[in-house]
Design a protein around this motif. Structure first.
Motif, PDB file in Angstrom:
ATOM      1  N   GLU A  39       0.837  -1.206   0.000  1.00  0.00           N
ATOM      2  CA  GLU A  39       0.000   0.000   0.000  1.00  0.00           C
ATOM      3  C   GLU A  39       0.872   1.257   0.000  1.00  0.00           C
ATOM      4  OE1 GLU A  39      -0.443  -2.598   2.207  1.00  0.00           O
ATOM      5  OE2 GLU A  39      -2.137  -3.453   1.110  1.00  0.00           O
ATOM      6  N   ASP A  40       1.985   1.235   0.755  1.00  0.00           N
ATOM      7  CA  ASP A  40       2.916   2.369   0.757  1.00  0.00           C
ATOM      8  C   ASP A  40       3.443   2.629  -0.651  1.00  0.00           C
ATOM      9  OD1 ASP A  40       2.824   2.594   3.575  1.00  0.00           O
ATOM     10  OD2 ASP A  40       4.620   1.353   3.848  1.00  0.00           O
ATOM     11  N   VAL A  41       3.855   1.567  -1.309  1.00  0.00           N
ATOM     12  CA  VAL A  41       4.417   1.697  -2.657  1.00  0.00           C
ATOM     13  C   VAL A  41       3.357   2.188  -3.636  1.00  0.00           C
ATOM     14  CG1 VAL A  41       5.405   0.409  -4.603  1.00  0.00           C
ATOM     15  CG2 VAL A  41       6.286   0.049  -2.291  1.00  0.00           C
ATOM     16  N   ASP A  42       2.150   1.625  -3.552  1.00  0.00           N
ATOM     17  CA  ASP A  42       1.074   2.079  -4.442  1.00  0.00           C
ATOM     18  C   ASP A  42       0.783   3.557  -4.237  1.00  0.00           C
ATOM     19  OD1 ASP A  42       0.831  -0.430  -5.579  1.00  0.00           O
ATOM     20  OD2 ASP A  42      -0.884  -1.014  -4.342  1.00  0.00           O
ATOM     21  N   SER A  43       0.778   3.997  -2.986  1.00  0.00           N
ATOM     22  CA  SER A  43       0.526   5.403  -2.682  1.00  0.00           C
ATOM     23  C   SER A  43       1.645   6.290  -3.234  1.00  0.00           C
ATOM     24  CB  SER A  43       0.389   5.590  -1.170  1.00  0.00           C
ATOM     25  OG  SER A  43       0.228   6.946  -0.857  1.00  0.00           O
ATOM     26  N   LEU A  44       2.868   5.854  -3.048  1.00  0.00           N
ATOM     27  CA  LEU A  44       4.019   6.601  -3.566  1.00  0.00           C
ATOM     28  C   LEU A  44       3.927   6.729  -5.086  1.00  0.00           C
ATOM     29  CD1 LEU A  44       7.576   6.486  -2.396  1.00  0.00           C
ATOM     30  CD2 LEU A  44       7.223   5.775  -4.741  1.00  0.00           C
ATOM     31  N   LEU A  45       3.603   5.623  -5.758  1.00  0.00           N
ATOM     32  CA  LEU A  45       3.502   5.644  -7.222  1.00  0.00           C
ATOM     33  C   LEU A  45       2.321   6.489  -7.689  1.00  0.00           C
ATOM     34  CD1 LEU A  45       4.410   1.923  -7.971  1.00  0.00           C
ATOM     35  CD2 LEU A  45       5.875   3.940  -8.268  1.00  0.00           C
ATOM     36  N   ASP A  46       1.211   6.441  -6.952  1.00  0.00           N
ATOM     37  CA  ASP A  46       0.054   7.276  -7.299  1.00  0.00           C
ATOM     38  C   ASP A  46       0.404   8.764  -7.183  1.00  0.00           C
ATOM     39  OD1 ASP A  46      -1.514   5.062  -7.797  1.00  0.00           O
ATOM     40  OD2 ASP A  46      -2.568   5.143  -5.859  1.00  0.00           O
ATOM     41  N   THR A  47       1.125   9.112  -6.114  1.00  0.00           N
ATOM     42  CA  THR A  47       1.525  10.513  -5.932  1.00  0.00           C
ATOM     43  C   THR A  47       2.479  10.939  -7.031  1.00  0.00           C
ATOM     44  OG1 THR A  47       1.259  10.316  -3.546  1.00  0.00           O
ATOM     45  CG2 THR A  47       2.601  12.153  -4.335  1.00  0.00           C
ATOM     46  N   LEU A  48       3.405  10.075  -7.366  1.00  0.00           N
ATOM     47  CA  LEU A  48       4.349  10.376  -8.440  1.00  0.00           C
ATOM     48  C   LEU A  48       3.599  10.607  -9.747  1.00  0.00           C
ATOM     49  CD1 LEU A  48       7.722   8.632  -8.794  1.00  0.00           C
ATOM     50  CD2 LEU A  48       6.402   9.133 -10.818  1.00  0.00           C
ATOM     51  N   GLU A  49       2.577   9.804  -9.988  1.00  0.00           N
ATOM     52  CA  GLU A  49       1.775   9.912 -11.210  1.00  0.00           C
ATOM     53  C   GLU A  49       0.959  11.200 -11.257  1.00  0.00           C
ATOM     54  OE1 GLU A  49       0.258   8.739 -14.828  1.00  0.00           O
ATOM     55  OE2 GLU A  49       1.513   7.380 -13.675  1.00  0.00           O
ATOM     56  N   SER A  50       0.350  11.570 -10.147  1.00  0.00           N
ATOM     57  CA  SER A  50      -0.578  12.697 -10.151  1.00  0.00           C
ATOM     58  C   SER A  50       0.077  14.048  -9.877  1.00  0.00           C
ATOM     59  CB  SER A  50      -1.694  12.460  -9.127  1.00  0.00           C
ATOM     60  OG  SER A  50      -1.155  12.432  -7.816  1.00  0.00           O
ATOM     61  N   ASN A  51       1.215  14.045  -9.197  1.00  0.00           N
ATOM     62  CA  ASN A  51       1.849  15.306  -8.827  1.00  0.00           C
ATOM     63  C   ASN A  51       3.362  15.107  -8.742  1.00  0.00           C
ATOM     64  OD1 ASN A  51       2.634  17.777  -7.813  1.00  0.00           O
ATOM     65  ND2 ASN A  51       1.521  17.596  -5.888  1.00  0.00           N
ATOM     66  N   TYR A  52       3.985  14.958  -9.895  1.00  0.00           N
ATOM     67  CA  TYR A  52       5.405  14.631  -9.940  1.00  0.00           C
ATOM     68  C   TYR A  52       6.262  15.668  -9.218  1.00  0.00           C
ATOM     69  CZ  TYR A  52      10.079  13.602 -11.546  1.00  0.00           C
ATOM     70  OH  TYR A  52      11.425  13.327 -11.582  1.00  0.00           O
ATOM     71  N   LEU A  53       6.018  16.938  -9.460  1.00  0.00           N
ATOM     72  CA  LEU A  53       6.851  17.976  -8.834  1.00  0.00           C
ATOM     73  C   LEU A  53       6.661  17.996  -7.321  1.00  0.00           C
ATOM     74  CD1 LEU A  53       6.562  20.882 -11.433  1.00  0.00           C
ATOM     75  CD2 LEU A  53       8.406  19.201 -11.165  1.00  0.00           C
ATOM     76  N   GLY A  54       5.435  17.791  -6.856  1.00  0.00           N
ATOM     77  CA  GLY A  54       5.185  17.695  -5.418  1.00  0.00           C
ATOM     78  C   GLY A  54       5.880  16.484  -4.824  1.00  0.00           C
ATOM     79  N   TRP A  55       5.804  15.350  -5.533  1.00  0.00           N
ATOM     80  CA  TRP A  55       6.495  14.146  -5.087  1.00  0.00           C
ATOM     81  C   TRP A  55       7.991  14.426  -4.968  1.00  0.00           C
ATOM     82  CZ3 TRP A  55      10.430  11.391  -7.322  1.00  0.00           C
ATOM     83  CH2 TRP A  55      10.737  10.161  -6.741  1.00  0.00           C
ATOM     84  N   ALA A  56       8.562  15.048  -5.987  1.00  0.00           N
ATOM     85  CA  ALA A  56       9.999  15.325  -6.000  1.00  0.00           C
ATOM     86  C   ALA A  56      10.406  16.208  -4.819  1.00  0.00           C
ATOM     87  CB  ALA A  56      10.395  15.987  -7.322  1.00  0.00           C
ATOM     88  N   SER A  57       9.648  17.265  -4.570  1.00  0.00           N
ATOM     89  CA  SER A  57      10.035  18.180  -3.494  1.00  0.00           C
ATOM     90  C   SER A  57       9.853  17.549  -2.121  1.00  0.00           C
ATOM     91  CB  SER A  57       9.257  19.496  -3.591  1.00  0.00           C
ATOM     92  OG  SER A  57       7.896  19.279  -3.347  1.00  0.00           O
ATOM     93  N   ASN A  58       8.892  16.620  -1.985  1.00  0.00           N
ATOM     94  CA  ASN A  58       8.696  15.942  -0.701  1.00  0.00           C
ATOM     95  C   ASN A  58       9.676  14.797  -0.491  1.00  0.00           C
ATOM     96  OD1 ASN A  58       6.541  17.463   0.365  1.00  0.00           O
ATOM     97  ND2 ASN A  58       5.114  16.404  -0.963  1.00  0.00           N
ATOM     98  N   MET A  59      10.005  14.083  -1.554  1.00  0.00           N
ATOM     99  CA  MET A  59      10.857  12.903  -1.415  1.00  0.00           C
ATOM    100  C   MET A  59      12.350  13.222  -1.384  1.00  0.00           C
ATOM    101  SD  MET A  59       9.095  10.258  -0.839  1.00  0.00           S
ATOM    102  CE  MET A  59      10.332   9.000  -1.036  1.00  0.00           C
ATOM    103  N   ALA A  60      12.767  14.289  -2.034  1.00  0.00           N
ATOM    104  CA  ALA A  60      14.202  14.601  -2.094  1.00  0.00           C
ATOM    105  C   ALA A  60      14.831  14.687  -0.694  1.00  0.00           C
ATOM    106  CB  ALA A  60      14.453  15.865  -2.903  1.00  0.00           C
TER     107      ALA A  60
END
Length: 160
Positions: A39-60
């Motif tokens: 579920e963690d991985v699915d959520s991470l991939l969903d976020t990456l799909e829907s908001n790549y720049l937000g994912w990048a700034s949160n994950m970096a």
């Protein structure tokens, strides 16, 4: 893991491997602790799909660690932002959904595993698992927070 798979595909072409924070499988399964639930991985991939720049700034910052050096997280974020989101998505999907645990015992070449003591992406349990399942491995711990000790603790990483 790409280097390991290449080594298995063409035995003898790679003399040895240095793996920094490697993981043969990121998803927890049974007694294996990869660091994430499905579920963690699915959520991470969903976020990456829907908001790549937000994912990048949160994950970096999470990936980099090194809170005392925020410029490293910003550099990683900028690198993510320069990457084509479709390519990043496909790479993340292949990375986080792969399971190469069965391949570990097949590798014949020596392996140096460099593992941060605190890694959110590939926890210490993963480095220890790999060390137990790779025939010719050495596990070296770097006192570091983050998944990129070669960037955030280069001196400690090179001393291993």
């Amino acid at each position: 893991m790409i280097g390991m798979l290449a080594g298995l595909h063409a035995p003898g072409r790679i003399a040895g491997h240095v793996m920094i924070g490697p993981s043969p499988c990121y998803i927890n399964e049974g007694d294996y602790v990869g660091g994430f639930t499905r579920e963690d991985v699915d959520s991470l991939l969903d976020t990456l799909e829907s908001n790549y720049l937000g994912w990048a700034s949160n994950m970096a910052p999470v990936i980099m660690g090194a809170p005392e050096r925020p410029e490293l997280a910003e550099e990683l974020n900028q690198s993510f932002c320069r990457t084509d989101p479709d390519i990043a998505r496909d790479f993340a999907r292949a990375t986080f959904l792969s399971d190469n645990r069965a391949d570990l015992p097949k590798l014949q070449e020596p392996v140096l595993i460099i593992q941060s003591t605190e890694d959110f992406i590939a926890p210490l349990s993963v480095g220890e698992y790999m060390h137990r399942h790779l025939q010719r491995s050495t596990l070296r711990l770097v006192d570091n927070v983050g998944h990129c000790p070669h960037l955030s603790a280069p001196s400690a990483s090179s001393a291993t």
